[in-house]
Design a protein around this motif. Structure first.
Motif, PDB file in Angstrom:
ATOM      1  N   LYS A 145       0.814  -1.215   0.000  1.00  0.00           N
ATOM      2  CA  LYS A 145       0.000   0.000   0.000  1.00  0.00           C
ATOM      3  C   LYS A 145       0.852   1.272   0.000  1.00  0.00           C
ATOM      4  O   LYS A 145       0.303   2.384   0.098  1.00  0.00           O
ATOM      5  N   TYR A 146       2.140   1.096  -0.107  1.00  0.00           N
ATOM      6  CA  TYR A 146       3.039   2.259  -0.109  1.00  0.00           C
ATOM      7  C   TYR A 146       2.950   2.970  -1.450  1.00  0.00           C
ATOM      8  O   TYR A 146       3.037   2.348  -2.519  1.00  0.00           O
ATOM      9  N   ASP A 147       2.812   4.299  -1.403  1.00  0.00           N
ATOM     10  CA  ASP A 147       2.760   5.156  -2.585  1.00  0.00           C
ATOM     11  C   ASP A 147       3.772   6.278  -2.383  1.00  0.00           C
ATOM     12  O   ASP A 147       3.617   7.111  -1.473  1.00  0.00           O
ATOM     13  N   ALA A 148       4.798   6.294  -3.208  1.00  0.00           N
ATOM     14  CA  ALA A 148       5.880   7.280  -3.033  1.00  0.00           C
ATOM     15  C   ALA A 148       5.389   8.695  -3.212  1.00  0.00           C
ATOM     16  O   ALA A 148       5.878   9.624  -2.558  1.00  0.00           O
ATOM     17  N   SER A 149       4.387   8.921  -4.097  1.00  0.00           N
ATOM     18  CA  SER A 149       3.918  10.283  -4.353  1.00  0.00           C
ATOM     19  C   SER A 149       3.109  10.832  -3.199  1.00  0.00           C
ATOM     20  O   SER A 149       3.147  12.036  -2.909  1.00  0.00           O
ATOM     21  N   ASN A 150       2.377   9.974  -2.473  1.00  0.00           N
ATOM     22  CA  ASN A 150       1.543  10.424  -1.363  1.00  0.00           C
ATOM     23  C   ASN A 150       2.100  10.000  -0.009  1.00  0.00           C
ATOM     24  O   ASN A 150       1.362   9.919   0.981  1.00  0.00           O
ATOM     25  N   PHE A 151       3.380   9.715   0.065  1.00  0.00           N
ATOM     26  CA  PHE A 151       3.974   9.217   1.305  1.00  0.00           C
ATOM     27  C   PHE A 151       4.291  10.387   2.230  1.00  0.00           C
ATOM     28  O   PHE A 151       4.935  11.375   1.834  1.00  0.00           O
TER      29      PHE A 151
END
Length: 278
Positions: free
Chosen positions: A103-109
Motif C-alpha cells: 500500500k506504499y505510494d511514493a507520491s503520497n507518502f
C-alpha cells in the motif's frame, strides 16, 4: 597348476556390498543431521519463535556505516559466512511503520515522525545475519539497503520490536525444519533397520538353522556314541545291583524260614508228655 579360487555366489556378494552401502548411508546421514542443526534447524526454529509479521511493512534507511576491523565489527547487517571472522561490515539502521508495503505510494507518502513505530533499529538479512552465496550476497545487500532514505520492504518481530529482517517466509522455514528432521533420520533408520534384519539372528528366528561344520561332525558323533555307551553301562550296573539285592533278600528270607521251623520243632519236643508204660 594353482587351484582356482572359488568365487562367492552372487547373492552373498550382493548382500555384502548392499550392507556396506547401507552402513555408509547411515553414518553419513547422522553426520549430515549434526551439521544441519546449526545451519538450518536452529535458524529456522529461532525465526518461527520470533513470530515475524508475515506481511512486509515499509522500512526506510536512516543510517549506514561501513566499518573495518574485528573490534569495530561486533555485529553486521549481513555477514558472509556464519563462522568466519568479519573484517569488513555494514551496519544499517532503519525506521519502520506498520503500513503494508503493497500500500506504499511514493507520491503520497508522508514522512512524519509520529508514523514510525520503530526508530533507529538495526536491520538484518535474516535472524542470524549471515548467509552464503548465491542465496545471500552481502555486497548486493549493502548496495540495496545501505542508501540513506531508501525505502524497502522488511519484517518486524512481534516478540521483539527491535528485531527487523529483510527476508522471511513462514512456509519456507517450516519446510526446512521438516526436511532437515525427516530426510537424514529416515535414511539412517531404514539403513540400520535393513542391516539389522539381515544380520541379527533375533530378527529372523525362523530362518536361523545352525549347521555343524563337516570337520566337527565326526567329533560330535563320537561324543554322542560315548554318551550312549555310558548310559548303557549305567543301566546295566543298576540292573546288576537290583538283581543282587533281590538275591540277598531271598536268601535271607529262606534262612529266616529255616530258623522258624527249627524253633517250632524244639517247642513241640519240649511240650510233649511221655506216659508211663503199664
Amino acid at each position: 597348476m594353482e587351484e582356482e579360487v572359488e568365487k562367492e555366489p552372487l547373492g552373498v556378494r550382493l548382500k555384502y556390498y548392499t550392507t556396506l552401502t547401507l552402513g555408509t548411508t547411515a553414518c553419513l546421514s547422522s553426520f549430515v543431521f549434526m551439521f544441519l542443526i546449526p545451519w538450518i534447524l536452529d535458524p529456522s526454529i529461532s525465526t518461527l519463535m520470533a513470530n515475524f509479521d508475515p506481511e512486509p511493512v515499509v522500512c526506510m534507511t536512516v543510517q549506514s556505516d561501513q566499518r573495518r576491523g574485528i573490534k569495530n565489527c561486533s555485529w553486521s547487517s549481513c555477514k558472509q559466512g556464519c563462522t568466519v571472522d568479519q573484517y569488513e561490515c555494514d551496519q544499517i539502521y532503519v525506521n519502520y511503520m506498520h503500513l503494508p508495503f503493497d500500500k506504499y505510494d511514493a507520491s503520497n507518502f508522508d514522512n512524519e515522525d509520529n508514523l514510525w513505530v520503530g526508530v533507529g533499529v538495526p536491520v538484518f538479512v535474516n535472524i542470524k545475519a549471515c548467509g552464503y552465496p548465491p542465496t545471500i550476497n552481502c555486497s548486493i545487500f549493502g548496495d540495496m539497503h545501505g542508501r540513506e532514505n531508501g525505502i524497502f520492504p522488511c519484517y518486524y518481530s512481534r516478540v521483539d520490536a527491535n528485531m527487523v529482517i529483510t527476508q522471511y517466509d513462514w512456509n519456507t522455514e517450516v519446510s526446512n525444519i521438516i526436511i532437515a528432521l525427516l530426510v537424514p533420520n529416515i535414511l539412517c533408520g531404514l539403513s540400520l533397520g535393513i542391516v539389522s534384519y539381515w544380520w541379527y539372528p533375533g530378527c529372523q528366528k525362523r530362518r536361523c538353522q545352525y549347521q555343524i561344520p563337516p570337520d566337527q561332525e565326526d567329533v560330535s558323533s563320537n561324543q554322542q556314541d560315548g554318551d550312549d555307551d555310558d548310559e548303557d553301562d549305567d543301566e546295566d550296573d543298576e540292573n546288576d545291583e537290583g538283581e543282587g539285592y533281590d538275591k540277598d533278600s531271598t536268601g535271607r528270607r529262606q534262612e529266616g524260614d529255616m530258623k522258624n521251623k527249627k524253633q517250632e520243632e524244639e517247642k513241640d519236643r519240649d511240650t510233649s508228655i511221655y506216659l508211663p508204660e503199664e
